[in-house]
Write a protein that holds these residues in place. Structure first.
Motif, PDB file in Angstrom:
ATOM      1  N   LEU A  43       3.168  -3.834   0.956  1.00  0.00           N
ATOM      2  CA  LEU A  43       2.646  -2.626   0.120  1.00  0.00           C
ATOM      3  C   LEU A  43       1.078  -2.739   0.298  1.00  0.00           C
ATOM      4  O   LEU A  43       0.615  -1.620   0.587  1.00  0.00           O
ATOM      5  CB  LEU A  43       2.832  -3.021  -1.395  1.00  0.00           C
TER       6      LEU A  43
ATOM      7  N   GLU B 125       0.137  -0.701   3.429  1.00  0.00           N
ATOM      8  CA  GLU B 125       0.392   0.574   3.097  1.00  0.00           C
ATOM      9  C   GLU B 125      -0.962   1.346   2.269  1.00  0.00           C
ATOM     10  O   GLU B 125      -1.353   2.261   2.443  1.00  0.00           O
ATOM     11  CB  GLU B 125       1.792   0.841   2.340  1.00  0.00           C
ATOM     12  N   TYR B 126      -1.196   0.667   1.313  1.00  0.00           N
ATOM     13  CA  TYR B 126      -1.940   1.106   0.257  1.00  0.00           C
ATOM     14  C   TYR B 126      -3.555   0.754   0.502  1.00  0.00           C
ATOM     15  O   TYR B 126      -4.813   1.336   0.125  1.00  0.00           O
ATOM     16  CB  TYR B 126      -1.973   0.481  -1.129  1.00  0.00           C
TER      17      TYR B 126
ATOM     18  N   GLU C 184      -6.180   1.259   2.829  1.00  0.00           N
ATOM     19  CA  GLU C 184      -7.272   2.322   2.871  1.00  0.00           C
ATOM     20  C   GLU C 184      -7.426   3.132   1.818  1.00  0.00           C
ATOM     21  O   GLU C 184      -8.591   3.401   1.307  1.00  0.00           O
ATOM     22  CB  GLU C 184      -6.750   3.182   4.214  1.00  0.00           C
ATOM     23  N   GLN C 185      -6.532   3.599   1.167  1.00  0.00           N
ATOM     24  CA  GLN C 185      -6.591   4.424   0.081  1.00  0.00           C
ATOM     25  C   GLN C 185      -7.268   3.571  -1.294  1.00  0.00           C
ATOM     26  O   GLN C 185      -8.125   4.264  -2.086  1.00  0.00           O
ATOM     27  CB  GLN C 185      -5.220   4.623  -0.442  1.00  0.00           C
ATOM     28  N   MET C 186      -6.782   2.522  -1.455  1.00  0.00           N
ATOM     29  CA  MET C 186      -7.342   1.557  -2.281  1.00  0.00           C
ATOM     30  C   MET C 186      -8.868   1.287  -2.252  1.00  0.00           C
ATOM     31  O   MET C 186      -9.881   1.292  -3.111  1.00  0.00           O
ATOM     32  CB  MET C 186      -6.582   0.024  -2.319  1.00  0.00           C
ATOM     33  N   ARG C 187      -9.357   1.263  -0.976  1.00  0.00           N
ATOM     34  CA  ARG C 187     -10.569   1.075  -0.573  1.00  0.00           C
ATOM     35  C   ARG C 187     -11.454   1.929  -0.723  1.00  0.00           C
ATOM     36  O   ARG C 187     -12.599   2.398  -1.395  1.00  0.00           O
ATOM     37  CB  ARG C 187     -10.684   0.349   0.897  1.00  0.00           C
ATOM     38  N   MET C 188     -10.902   3.245  -0.414  1.00  0.00           N
ATOM     39  CA  MET C 188     -11.602   4.663  -0.887  1.00  0.00           C
ATOM     40  C   MET C 188     -11.666   4.775  -2.311  1.00  0.00           C
ATOM     41  O   MET C 188     -12.561   5.426  -2.799  1.00  0.00           O
ATOM     42  CB  MET C 188     -10.605   5.860  -0.275  1.00  0.00           C
ATOM     43  N   TRP C 189     -10.667   4.277  -3.013  1.00  0.00           N
ATOM     44  CA  TRP C 189     -10.999   4.298  -4.591  1.00  0.00           C
ATOM     45  C   TRP C 189     -11.905   3.381  -5.215  1.00  0.00           C
ATOM     46  O   TRP C 189     -11.970   3.059  -6.365  1.00  0.00           O
ATOM     47  CB  TRP C 189      -9.544   4.187  -5.136  1.00  0.00           C
ATOM     48  N   SER C 190     -12.322   2.455  -4.349  1.00  0.00           N
ATOM     49  CA  SER C 190     -13.091   1.207  -4.650  1.00  0.00           C
ATOM     50  C   SER C 190     -12.425   0.395  -5.708  1.00  0.00           C
ATOM     51  O   SER C 190     -13.131   0.023  -6.616  1.00  0.00           O
ATOM     52  CB  SER C 190     -14.423   1.708  -5.152  1.00  0.00           C
ATOM     53  N   VAL C 191     -11.305   0.060  -5.708  1.00  0.00           N
ATOM     54  CA  VAL C 191     -10.656  -0.755  -6.594  1.00  0.00           C
ATOM     55  C   VAL C 191     -10.918  -2.037  -6.297  1.00  0.00           C
ATOM     56  O   VAL C 191     -10.781  -2.571  -5.108  1.00  0.00           O
ATOM     57  CB  VAL C 191      -8.906  -0.407  -6.492  1.00  0.00           C
ATOM     58  N   GLY C 192     -11.319  -2.698  -7.248  1.00  0.00           N
ATOM     59  CA  GLY C 192     -11.624  -4.253  -7.234  1.00  0.00           C
ATOM     60  C   GLY C 192     -10.611  -5.318  -7.032  1.00  0.00           C
ATOM     61  O   GLY C 192      -9.237  -4.774  -7.026  1.00  0.00           O
TER      62      GLY C 192
ATOM     63  N   ALA D  36      -7.940  -5.767  -9.798  1.00  0.00           N
ATOM     64  CA  ALA D  36      -7.101  -4.714 -10.186  1.00  0.00           C
ATOM     65  C   ALA D  36      -6.310  -4.231  -9.454  1.00  0.00           C
ATOM     66  O   ALA D  36      -4.923  -4.081  -9.428  1.00  0.00           O
ATOM     67  CB  ALA D  36      -8.001  -3.547 -10.313  1.00  0.00           C
ATOM     68  N   ARG D  37      -6.704  -4.463  -7.981  1.00  0.00           N
ATOM     69  CA  ARG D  37      -5.812  -4.313  -6.798  1.00  0.00           C
ATOM     70  C   ARG D  37      -4.644  -5.132  -6.692  1.00  0.00           C
ATOM     71  O   ARG D  37      -3.358  -4.432  -6.518  1.00  0.00           O
ATOM     72  CB  ARG D  37      -6.649  -4.426  -5.508  1.00  0.00           C
TER      73      ARG D  37
ATOM     74  N   THR E   1      -2.164  -4.060  -9.464  1.00  0.00           N
ATOM     75  CA  THR E   1      -1.657  -2.909  -9.087  1.00  0.00           C
ATOM     76  C   THR E   1      -0.532  -3.167  -8.024  1.00  0.00           C
ATOM     77  O   THR E   1       0.674  -2.727  -8.303  1.00  0.00           O
ATOM     78  CB  THR E   1      -2.343  -1.928  -8.632  1.00  0.00           C
TER      79      THR E   1
END
Lengths: 255, 235
Positions: free
Chosen positions: B123, B126-127, B129-137, B140-141, B144
């Motif tokens: 996962l 898969e996630y 690039e999107q998580m980095r674009m959302w600046s998820v720490g 939290a990452r 999630t």
């Protein structure tokens, strides 16, 4: 107004000042002996415009916007957002819609609220805004549907609505309508156009020349990692400057 | 139907006291062990999945190797720890359910760690690039990803439970198969069979089989909820 407030609130047009103009200076990237970007220099500005990166497969289009968006570090050269190096805080103001939408394993609504809540917005506010955004995107009836059970077109529309909901200062779109049916493509193009007309800075990557004709205000032609041409769209389609551009427009294979 | 089978069915239908006690202890020990394993292994697996560190490949190799630990070996090691002269002898856990829980936790934890790492790592890719674009720490990452990998984790937990409940070697060594104290389904089956008392053994075997079917059915349900095909929305 403090920086922190702006970042949490992500207040749209104002957010653009944190990241726009986006500039790449002599960007070079080599992977496994292959030059993916070869000294690419460009600056993207102009509210309401849709600079569109086109080029054949393997030209470096998707790599270029990933480097500009701060997802991939170039081997040499530098990226500047509003004159400064990219950083995690300002990355909140950069939107990205991927060719293959990333859908969390939860409802469409929860997919919309997740990034809002990750940026510090309260659940109530996030849900209210997300419902409104899904309604506006014509997806209100799918709010509670598990996102991964949506059709490809619906997933991409959710991804676009989600990216817009964060009110980015600039939005990168990496072939957002590849493999989608005409009605989904039309819906997504309409949203892109409306967002750009409302003042959002949009950078589009596409292989679809018809789409480029419909949306682009400026064409950036990539070929073998090099930027060949950066021209207003009208003149590009009427009088391309380079022989490669002419051949690309004629549908010939670029070698 | 032979007498033995008739007696076995009678034990089941009458909710025989000994049988219920043995099944209850087995479930208590294995569920506790799986719960403890999950508490250790899920965060550990998620950490390994989402962090790059020196020796990571060696850690993954070690965890994968430990998945195949022979239960009797684990039983022996735990026995040595808990025996009067061992480092944990003062706990006086040998021949108690606590010792069996420790042994089963050690058996199950590598399975849960490895399966968690695999599920979360897939996962994460898969996630990413999107998580980095959302600046998820990072925290939290990881949280999630654990929530998102819930179907895979449920499968892992059930697989771990299947291993624990069916295991005999380790619990026999550290539990001692003491009547009314540490007698589980598997150790009771072994003992009753050796004594020629087949009715209780068969009854317990049927319960074990039913549990195995239930666990596998649950694994199927958990897996099928994991990944619906895009574009195949139910009408």
């Amino acid at each position: 107004m403090s920086t922190t407030f702006n970042m949490a609130a992500g207040n749209g047009a104002a957010a653009s000042r944190w990241v726009v103009p986006i500039a790449g200076d002599s960007l070079t990237l080599v992977r496994k002996g292959r030059t993916l970007l070869d000294r690419v220099t460009l600056e993207i500005d102009g509210r309401g415009a849709v600079p569109t990166i086109i080029g054949p497969n393997g030209a470096g289009k998707s790599v270029l916007i990933r480097v500009l968006a701060g997802l991939i570090a170039a081997d040499s050269g530098r990226v500047l957002w509003a004159g400064l190096s990219p950083d995690r805080d300002r990355a909140r103001h950069v939107g990205f819609v991927f060719q293959r939408p990333v859908m969390l394993r939860r409802s469409a609504l929860a997919n919309m609220t997740y990034p809002l809540m990750a940026s510090g917005i309260a659940r109530d506010t996030a849900e209210r805004d997300a419902r409104a955004a899904l309604d506006e995107a014509g997806l209100g009836h799918l709010i509670d549907t598990p996102a991964r059970q949506l059709s490809g077109g619906e997933q991409q529309r959710v991804a676009l609505a989600r990216a817009l909901l964060l009110k980015p200062g600039v939005m990168f779109l990496d072939e957002p309508t590849a493999n989608l049916d005409p009605s989904s493509t039309a819906a997504i193009e309409a949203r892109i156009k409306a967002a750009a007309e409302a003042g959002l800075h949009v950078v589009l990557v596409t292989q679809d020349l018809k789409q480029a004709r419909r949306l682009a205000t400026e064409i950036i032609l990539m070929h073998q990692g090099q930027l060949l041409e950066k021209t207003p769209a009208k003149s590009f389609f009427e009088r391309p400057k380079t022989p490669e551009a002419q051949r690309f427009l004629d549908g010939q294979l670029l070698l | 139907m032979s007498d033995v089978w008739r007696d076995a069915v009678a034990l089941l239908l009458e909710f025989d006291g000994d049988l219920i006690e043995i099944v209850g202890l087995s479930l208590t020990v294995s569920l506790t062990a799986v719960g403890l394993s999950a508490a250790i292994a899920v965060p550990l697996g998620a950490f390994i999945a989402t962090h790059q560190f020196y020796g990571r490949s060696a850690v993954i190799l070690l965890v994968n190797t430990l998945m195949g630990l022979p239960p009797v070996l684990v039983g022996l090691v735990v026995y040595l720890w808990l025996s009067a002269s061992g480092p944990l002898g003062s706990l006086q856990w040998l021949y108690t359910p606590a010792a069996m829980i420790v042994a089963q936790t050690i058996l199950v934890a590598p399975i849960l760690t490895s399966l968690t790492r695999q599920a979360v790592q897939d996962l994460d890719a898969e996630y990413d690039e999107q998580m980095r674009m959302w600046s998820v720490g990072p925290l939290a990452r990881a949280t999630t990803l654990i929530v998102e990998a819930r179907a895979g984790l449920a499968t892992a937990v059930l697989a771990g439970f299947g291993r624990a409940i069916a295991e005999v070697g380790a619990v026999l060594i550290v539990g001692g198969n003491i009547n009314h104290v540490t007698r589980t389904m598997t150790t009771a089956i072994a003992l009753e069979t050796s004594k020629g008392e087949l009715a209780l053994a068969i009854a317990l075997g049927i319960v074990l089989l039913v549990i195995a079917v239930a666990v596998n059915a649950a694994v199927m349900v958990a897996s099928s909820r994991g990944e619906p095909e895009a574009g195949l929305r139910a009408p």
